[in-house]
Motif scaffolding. Structure first.
Motif: not given
Length: 226
Positions: A27-46
């Motif tokens: 489901a990480l790809e869906a989080a990327l699509e939604s914008g919830a993950v969009h850079d290094a900081a949000t990726a690490r947080s996820w």
């Protein structure tokens, strides 16, 4: 840890293992699509949130129990925790992921001849084989220490999540390795949590993750199978 056990662990925890782990994002790809993950900081947080809320509290402790079950030839325990893991896959993609990789690892173990017939029978008794059960079966058959096997499983999961971010955020290779290094203490803490949780403390209640997984099932453009 003996050299032979270490070499076995490196082989069976490796992303090069031909079971298709690289094709899933959980489901990480869906989080990327939604914008919830969009850079290094949000990726690490996820990744850190998923590690502590899901892997440390459900997948990890369940794998820990499966390793003990196979080591003790406790067929009832193996069947119980395998059934519970299947039941916890609350979307079609999550269920298909563990069944497909469990099937592939089960087949690989048979072709390599590294698991005895008794443990193979325990693994296959319930019909569909989950990935944690197949991994735990290999760990027991190859006499890999459980603590190291659990930590390797968590690291392999985190590495795969980071690789998804490297490809899709996108992050540079150095940024990906920096992120993995920054997760060392959290991976160790997650392993400790997984080993210490009682049965009644386990859980993977993450409705937001389930909703993203369901969105991914109908996502128009995607690279990953979950």
């Amino acid at each position: 840890m003996q050299a032979q056990a270490l070499l076995h662990l490196l082989q069976f925890a490796s992303p090069a293992l031909p079971i298709g782990a690289y094709s899933y994002s959980q489901a990480l790809e869906a989080a990327l699509e939604s914008g919830a993950v969009h850079d290094a900081a949000t990726a690490r947080s996820w990744i850190a949130d998923s590690l502590h809320q899901v892997m440390a509290r459900w997948d990890g402790p369940l794998c820990w129990r499966l390793m003990q079950g196979f080591a003790q030839h406790d067929a009832d325990s193996v069947a119980c925790w395998s059934e519970r893991f299947i039941a916890s896959r609350d979307t079609a993609e999550f269920r298909a992921e563990t069944v497909q990789m469990g099937y592939s690892l089960n087949k690989l173990l048979q072709e390599l001849g590294v698991v005895d017939e008794t443990r193979l029978a325990m693994l296959q008794a319930g019909g569909e084989v989950t990935l944690p059960a197949a991994y735990a079966c290999a760990v027991a058959a190859l006499a890999i220490p459980h603590e190291e096997a659990l930590l390797a499983m968590l690291f392999a999961w985190a590495e795969n999540q980071v690789l998804v971010c490297v490809k899709s955020v996108p992050l540079g290779q150095v940024a990906g390795q920096r992120m993995l290094l920054s997760l060392r203490d959290e991976l160790a803490a997650a392993a400790q949590t997984a080993m210490q949780l009682g049965d009644e403390e386990m859980g993977n209640w993450t409705p937001g993750l389930s909703l993203l997984s369901m969105r991914h099932e109908v996502q128009y453009s995607r690279l990953y199978r979950s």
